[in-house]
Motif scaffolding. Structure first.
Motif, PDB file in Angstrom:
ATOM      1  N   MET B   1       0.836  -1.206   0.000  1.00 38.21           N
ATOM      2  CA  MET B   1       0.000   0.000   0.000  1.00 38.21           C
ATOM      3  C   MET B   1       0.864   1.247   0.000  1.00 38.21           C
ATOM      4  N   ARG B   2       0.711   2.050  -1.034  1.00 39.78           N
ATOM      5  CA  ARG B   2       1.488   3.291  -1.130  1.00 39.78           C
ATOM      6  C   ARG B   2       0.564   4.442  -0.780  1.00 39.78           C
ATOM      7  N   MET B   3       0.015   4.411   0.422  1.00 40.58           N
ATOM      8  CA  MET B   3      -0.995   5.395   0.779  1.00 40.58           C
ATOM      9  C   MET B   3      -0.564   6.258   1.944  1.00 40.58           C
ATOM     10  N   LEU B   4      -0.958   7.530   1.819  1.00 40.52           N
ATOM     11  CA  LEU B   4      -0.647   8.520   2.842  1.00 40.52           C
ATOM     12  C   LEU B   4      -1.869   8.617   3.750  1.00 40.52           C
ATOM     13  N   ILE B   5      -2.053   7.614   4.603  1.00 44.18           N
ATOM     14  CA  ILE B   5      -3.262   7.564   5.429  1.00 44.18           C
ATOM     15  C   ILE B   5      -2.905   7.096   6.838  1.00 44.18           C
ATOM     16  N   ASN B   6      -3.850   7.273   7.742  1.00 39.89           N
ATOM     17  CA  ASN B   6      -3.703   6.692   9.066  1.00 39.89           C
ATOM     18  C   ASN B   6      -4.234   5.268   9.078  1.00 39.89           C
ATOM     19  N   VAL B  11     -10.087   7.316   6.612  1.00 39.24           N
ATOM     20  CA  VAL B  11      -9.666   8.145   5.469  1.00 39.24           C
ATOM     21  C   VAL B  11     -10.589   9.334   5.251  1.00 39.24           C
ATOM     22  N   ASP B  14     -10.544  11.811   8.250  1.00 40.68           N
ATOM     23  CA  ASP B  14      -9.274  12.541   8.284  1.00 40.68           C
ATOM     24  C   ASP B  14      -9.256  13.638   7.219  1.00 40.68           C
TER      25      ASP B  14
END
Lengths: 334, 334
Positions: B1-6, B11, B14
């Motif tokens: 997963m290349r995600m900028l998330i918590n 999602v 946020d």
């Protein structure tokens, strides 16, 4: 190759043809690669000219217009424009008040803008230069001696452009631009590599599940590679690094401008979620956010990731930030 | 997963926290998932409310503000918001002049907005609905009976919002919105699949070197899969398909609004190059482009690709298109 292009050789020219078609208010010289605000000579203002390698759009051509850049010179992808473009841009915008060159700190750009300044001065123009070097991740890098120039370029171009629009003289526009650079620090993170049209494959290898802290906008190496982190953790590192270097210029004395910038392929949904964490970290550290900008502004082709740029902004810088701007990519107040 | 998330679960919340932090001019109810223009009730205007699954940002919340949407309701990623959100949004913006619901044609959205309209009407509000169904690629799809709603949503929201801002009554705002939908057609192309936070892997399999013609904004299947094509060839297919369907509503009688929209991960450099080809095809076919918009507006998370939306615009629609707008993602004239 997952690219929407005709050929790697025509990418920049094709994009300029598209800009010309979409933005009749811009004078786009596709062959010579200069994008000029049509009314650049109308106001008798100081000219503000920037440029750099393509692949970071909307930087720089997307910032040409009222209250920001007078002209921009796009180079090939990730390659400095040549002095001839810069000289041509300066001549196209100079009204006798002189021209400021905004130069991101990459060796090619620095040398070419330096040569362009000499050539333009030989033609009788007054030229000032400001070097943008806000990226705290590394000192010295693949293409740079000293800190790299990244997100603060947007702040410098906006605030210098606003001052020029108001009729400020060249030395004042240049001094403001330098002050913005001195007060700005950035830190970027890559979640994936980017792919240049010429290479057709990722410019570096970043395995899924890892990220690169302190990435440059061409994929230059950063500080370290780590297993994937949460947005919360990334915000702690990025904001912490920027604030730490800002502390070295003096004690905190007011609010910041905050840019949460996407590298290109990270969805806006994620950028806003990341901004929530950036704002939280700043609040926890007692740093008020005067203005925030969230989106893709200083990109790295199709790289996934983001950067944070903070600029300590006094009332004068805030006033110039808020001043009207009308470009392809940044507009308000008009 | 290349995600900028918590986390995949947070999602949307946020992102809403981030919108609230970045845009003090918006009233963001993070818990109830409603984004309202703070001055929605100040003008005594018709309300314009939209919403849909998240993952298409800046659509819809990025279009809340002066001259466009009064409020937006974001659902979970690629999932319709619930009627309660829509009823709450309608109540938050209604000034007694009624509310227009702008509904993209996906079964979940259609049913939920229908139920919300009934509930709001029971509360004494006047509600009109406009269905956006501009995508010519397929009739009936994974989530849709009839044509899907995609890029024309931006045109409908902008023009309906401008009419409401001018003080037009509900029936007039609704009629204009329907006219924009009837005059608009879209066609999209995927160069890669997108990855939802919940799934964490691509939603469908699109091998490198192939593209999907006629993709939907959730990655629903299109018309056909083909080996990679050039921007020139893609523009021929996409513009050709849109024009062919526009011809069925009557002979061409004027210029078009053109939206060249990125799906999320395609660099702006490529989108402008693609726009050059779109403009060329339109010129060759004798269709004048009155206004063009190039960028990421109706996205599909991190999908690479683009869509073209054309709207036949008479003088009235052009005037409303040009009218001032001030939202997070679309601003001009103010």
């Amino acid at each position: 190759m997952r690219m929407l292009i005709n050929s790697p050789q025509t990418v920049v020219a094709d994009a300029l043809r598209g800009m010309a078609a979409a933005h009749p208010e811009l004078d786009v010289d596709v062959e010579r690669r200069v994008v000029v605000r049509r009314d650049a000579k109308a106001g008798g203002r100081v000219g503000v000219v920037s440029g750099g390698g393509s692949g970071h759009e909307p930087l720089h051509a997307g910032f040409v217009g009222y209250g920001m850049l007078s002209a921009a010179c796009p180079g090939e992808v990730f390659t400095s424009p040549v002095p001839d473009q810069m000289v041509r841009a300066a001549a196209a915008v100079d009204c006798g008040q002189g021209v400021l060159f905004v130069v991101k700190n990459y060796t090619g750009d620095v040398l070419n803008f330096e040569m362009a300044a000499e050539l333009a001065e030989e033609d009788g123009l007054r030229i000032e230069r400001v070097l943008v070097d806000d990226d705290v991740a590394v000192t010295d890098s693949l293409f740079t001696a000293g800190r790299r120039g990244t997100g603060a370029t947007l702040f410098v171009e906006k605030i210098a452009g606003a001052a020029a629009e108001e009729g400020a003289p060249l030395d004042r526009v240049a001094a403001l631009a330098r002050r913005v650079d001195e007060c700005s620090r950035s830190f970027g993170v890559a979640l994936s590599a980017c792919t240049t049209p010429a290479k057709g494959s990722p410019t570096f290898d970043l395995p899924d599940g890892e990220l690169e802290l302190g990435i440059g906008i061409h994929g230059e190496p950063g500080r370290e590679r780590r297993p994937m982190m949460s947005a919360r953790e990334i915000a702690e590192v990025a904001v912490g690094a920027a604030l730490e270097e800002l502390a070295q210029i003096g004690p905190a004395d007011g609010p910041v401008l905050a840019l949460v910038n996407g590298m290109g392929a990270t969805p806006l949904l994620e950028l806003y979620g990341f901004h929530a964490e950036v704002a939280r970290v700043l609040t926890e550290r007692g740093v008020p956010v005067a203005r925030a900008l969230v989106g893709n502004y200083v990109t790295s082709l199709d790289m996934a990731g983001c950067s944070v740029t903070l600029c300590r902004a006094d009332e004068e810088l805030l006033r110039l930030w808020d001043a009207p701007v009308r470009t392809a990519a940044l507009r308000w107040g008009l």
